[in-house]
Design an enzyme around this catalytic site. Structure first.
Site, PDB file in Angstrom:
ATOM      1  N   CYS A   1     -23.050  14.954  -4.494  1.00  0.00           N
ATOM      2  CA  CYS A   1     -24.107  15.663  -5.239  1.00  0.00           C
ATOM      3  C   CYS A   1     -23.526  16.634  -6.276  1.00  0.00           C
ATOM      4  CB  CYS A   1     -25.032  16.396  -4.283  1.00  0.00           C
ATOM      5  SG  CYS A   1     -25.847  15.270  -3.161  1.00  0.00           S
TER       6      CYS A   1
ATOM      7  N   HIS B   1     -28.119  22.805  -7.390  1.00  0.00           N
ATOM      8  CA  HIS B   1     -28.426  21.474  -6.865  1.00  0.00           C
ATOM      9  C   HIS B   1     -29.739  21.536  -6.087  1.00  0.00           C
ATOM     10  CE1 HIS B   1     -28.323  17.676  -5.028  1.00  0.00           C
ATOM     11  NE2 HIS B   1     -27.862  18.071  -3.857  1.00  0.00           N
TER      12      HIS B   1
ATOM     13  N   ASN C   1     -34.173  15.460  -3.106  1.00  0.00           N
ATOM     14  CA  ASN C   1     -32.763  15.583  -3.479  1.00  0.00           C
ATOM     15  C   ASN C   1     -32.319  14.284  -4.161  1.00  0.00           C
ATOM     16  OD1 ASN C   1     -29.980  15.623  -3.520  1.00  0.00           O
ATOM     17  ND2 ASN C   1     -29.747  16.391  -1.436  1.00  0.00           N
TER      18      ASN C   1
HETATM   19  N1  COA Z   1     -39.995  15.810  10.744  1.00  0.00           N
HETATM   20  C1  COA Z   1     -40.304  16.477  11.874  1.00  0.00           C
HETATM   21  N2  COA Z   1     -39.374  16.993  12.684  1.00  0.00           N
HETATM   22  C2  COA Z   1     -38.093  16.844  12.328  1.00  0.00           C
HETATM   23  C3  COA Z   1     -37.696  16.151  11.167  1.00  0.00           C
HETATM   24  C4  COA Z   1     -38.722  15.619  10.366  1.00  0.00           C
HETATM   25  N3  COA Z   1     -38.467  14.955   9.219  1.00  0.00           N
HETATM   26  N4  COA Z   1     -36.353  16.158  11.069  1.00  0.00           N
HETATM   27  C5  COA Z   1     -35.898  16.841  12.145  1.00  0.00           C
HETATM   28  N5  COA Z   1     -36.945  17.238  12.909  1.00  0.00           N
HETATM   29  C6  COA Z   1     -36.935  18.013  14.152  1.00  0.00           C
HETATM   30  C7  COA Z   1     -35.611  17.928  14.860  1.00  0.00           C
HETATM   31  O1  COA Z   1     -35.554  16.752  15.647  1.00  0.00           O
HETATM   32  C8  COA Z   1     -35.640  19.193  15.683  1.00  0.00           C
HETATM   33  O2  COA Z   1     -36.422  18.960  16.817  1.00  0.00           O
HETATM   34  P1  COA Z   1     -36.072  19.679  18.242  1.00  0.00           P
HETATM   35  O3  COA Z   1     -36.186  21.145  17.964  1.00  0.00           O
HETATM   36  O4  COA Z   1     -37.125  19.129  19.137  1.00  0.00           O
HETATM   37  O5  COA Z   1     -34.683  19.242  18.555  1.00  0.00           O
HETATM   38  C9  COA Z   1     -36.404  20.181  14.809  1.00  0.00           C
HETATM   39  O6  COA Z   1     -37.097  19.386  13.854  1.00  0.00           O
HETATM   40  C10 COA Z   1     -35.523  21.171  14.091  1.00  0.00           C
HETATM   41  O7  COA Z   1     -34.449  20.489  13.536  1.00  0.00           O
HETATM   42  P2  COA Z   1     -33.327  21.249  12.759  1.00  0.00           P
HETATM   43  O8  COA Z   1     -32.284  20.257  12.363  1.00  0.00           O
HETATM   44  O9  COA Z   1     -32.884  22.456  13.489  1.00  0.00           O
HETATM   45  O10 COA Z   1     -34.133  21.758  11.493  1.00  0.00           O
HETATM   46  P3  COA Z   1     -33.622  22.615  10.304  1.00  0.00           P
HETATM   47  O11 COA Z   1     -34.437  23.832  10.187  1.00  0.00           O
HETATM   48  O12 COA Z   1     -32.130  22.787  10.286  1.00  0.00           O
HETATM   49  O13 COA Z   1     -33.983  21.676   9.047  1.00  0.00           O
HETATM   50  C11 COA Z   1     -32.945  20.156   7.524  1.00  0.00           C
HETATM   51  C12 COA Z   1     -33.415  20.393   8.969  1.00  0.00           C
HETATM   52  C13 COA Z   1     -32.302  18.780   7.471  1.00  0.00           C
HETATM   53  C14 COA Z   1     -34.150  20.211   6.613  1.00  0.00           C
HETATM   54  C15 COA Z   1     -31.938  21.276   7.113  1.00  0.00           C
HETATM   55  O14 COA Z   1     -30.978  21.426   8.121  1.00  0.00           O
HETATM   56  C16 COA Z   1     -31.253  20.959   5.810  1.00  0.00           C
HETATM   57  O15 COA Z   1     -31.877  20.945   4.761  1.00  0.00           O
HETATM   58  N6  COA Z   1     -29.918  20.765   5.824  1.00  0.00           N
HETATM   59  C17 COA Z   1     -29.189  20.452   4.617  1.00  0.00           C
HETATM   60  C18 COA Z   1     -29.430  19.001   4.236  1.00  0.00           C
HETATM   61  C19 COA Z   1     -28.961  18.668   2.851  1.00  0.00           C
HETATM   62  O16 COA Z   1     -29.194  19.398   1.930  1.00  0.00           O
HETATM   63  N7  COA Z   1     -28.308  17.506   2.739  1.00  0.00           N
HETATM   64  C20 COA Z   1     -27.863  17.008   1.489  1.00  0.00           C
HETATM   65  C21 COA Z   1     -26.613  17.659   1.052  1.00  0.00           C
HETATM   66  S1  COA Z   1     -26.169  17.168  -0.549  1.00  0.00           S
END
Ligand code: COA
Length: 326
Positions: A108, A242, A272
């Site tokens: 990215c 980004h 993204n």
């Molecule tokens: N819909 C509903 N629930 C979801 C889900 C979705 N699409 N994706 C994950 N969950 C659930 C998980 O299973 C977890 O459930 P649990 O508490 O029962 O285990 C809960 O939501 C929380 O998950 P968590 O991973 O802690 O959430 P978060 O607040 O960290 O948000 C992201 C998840 C992916 C949005 C966040 O971590 C993120 O944006 N990370 C960076 C990703 C990124 O930018 N990647 C590209 C890089 S270039």
């Protein structure tokens, strides 16, 4: 080096969070609260090459440079259906260009890596006019049975024409190995000597780890560029980050103690789009007349690797045909 032309293109198909909730165990409220994303554009009828050509043609047209005057084409891309030839070389003939080209995989952060390389080519006199195209189809790496990754991404392309000038002031690029937190693996052919069959592995991501790495790395890059140029956060007119997650952008903004207006976003509409994201943002802001002559911009991106890139620049207004900015 300065930017003299911009373009972007998005697939026609708009996919809402509710549409995703129709086949994934997710909801509009989960996606919007955790990421800020409302919709994304996904390739359905078009090809990535077609999107890239549309974006590139817009950048060429707005630059006033003829295709045959382009000395180099750098194409930022993580993956597409061709491993070879490069996407860059596929674009050359339809654009009417006849110049060296290569693809660059800076995840990215690929657009900022491309800008840094273009800046070096221009400084050393290897090239004068360089077309940078960032074209990405991350929707094609995701596992669409899995809610963790597929809701985050959108497809898109952006293009920037750069040439000699006084726009870019500084770059900072970093690289590190954190393979496990974010990867997409494609299978290769077996050989008579290596019969281990590798399986294609759609995008695997440890979301929380990526989130922390991204915030930490972006803050370090932005702080370093500011310090290196004896600037304060207040001296930057716009931070073009980004477009991955609104919460990542907010964390960086809070660290810098800067107002929301200085952090334009479009991830709400596009998700993204990997290395295309900052270019799409620049193209939209520039065409809307929101990038004024002399504005100081700080670009910053992070991506799988883990790699990051930041760039400091002064903007020069671009005149577009048929827009309010004309
Ligand atoms: N819909 C509903 N629930 C979801 C889900 C979705 N699409 N994706 C994950 N969950 C659930 C998980 O299973 C977890 O459930 P649990 O508490 O029962 O285990 C809960 O939501 C929380 O998950 P968590 O991973 O802690 O959430 P978060 O607040 O960290 O948000 C992201 C998840 C992916 C949005 C966040 O971590 C993120 O944006 N990370 C960076 C990703 C990124 O930018 N990647 C590209 C890089 S270039």
């Amino acid at each position: 080096m300065k930017i003299i032309g911009t373009g972007s293109a998005l697939p026609e198909k708009v996919v809402t969070n509710d549409m995703l909730a129709g086949f994934l165990d997710t909801s509009d409220s989960w996606i919007t609260t955790r990421t800020g994303i409302h919709t994304r554009h996904l390739l359905s009828k078009e090809t990535l090459g077609e999107l890239a050509i549309t974006a590139a043609q817009a950048a060429i047209e707005s630059s006033g440079i003829a295709p045959e005057e382009i000395d180099y084409l750098i194409c930022s891309n993580v993956a597409n259906s061709y491993v070879s030839p490069s996407l860059g070389s596929i674009l050359l003939a339809p654009l009417g260009c006849c110049c060296p080209c290569f693809d660059l995989n800076g995840a990215c952060a690929g657009l900022i890596y491309s800008l840094d390389i273009a800046d070096s080519f221009i400084k050393t006199g290897r090239a004068k006019n360089i077309l940078i195209v960032a074209a990405e189809e991350p929707s094609r790496f995701c596992n669409w049975h899995e809610r963790e990754t597929s809701v985050l991404f959108g497809d898109g392309a952006s293009a920037l024409m750069v040439t000699e000038g006084e726009g870019f002031k500084d770059f900072r690029l970093t690289g590190d190995t954190h393979t496990d937190v974010l990867y997409y693996k494609r299978s290769l052919e077996t050989t008579p000597f290596d019969r281990v069959e590798e399986k294609t592995m759609p995008l695997v991501m440890q979301g929380r780890e990526v989130f922390k790495l991204a915030v930490r790395a972006c803050i370090k890059d932005v702080d370093t560029v500011l310090e290196h140029n004896r600037l304060k956060g207040d001296d930057i007119d716009l931070y073009l980050l980004h477009q991955a997650n609104l919460r990542i952008i907010d964390s960086i903004r809070e660290h810098l103690e800067q107002p929301k207006e200085k952090f334009p976003t479009n991830l709400q509409n596009y998700g993204n789009t990997s290395s295309a994201s900052i270019g799409i943002l620049i193209d939209e802001l520039s065409r809307e007349g929101k990038l004024k002559d002399g504005m100081t911009l700080l670009l910053s991106a992070f991506g799988g690797g883990f790699v990051t890139g930041a760039a400091l620049m002064k903007w020069s207004e671009i005149k577009y045909k048929d827009t309010a900015n004309e």
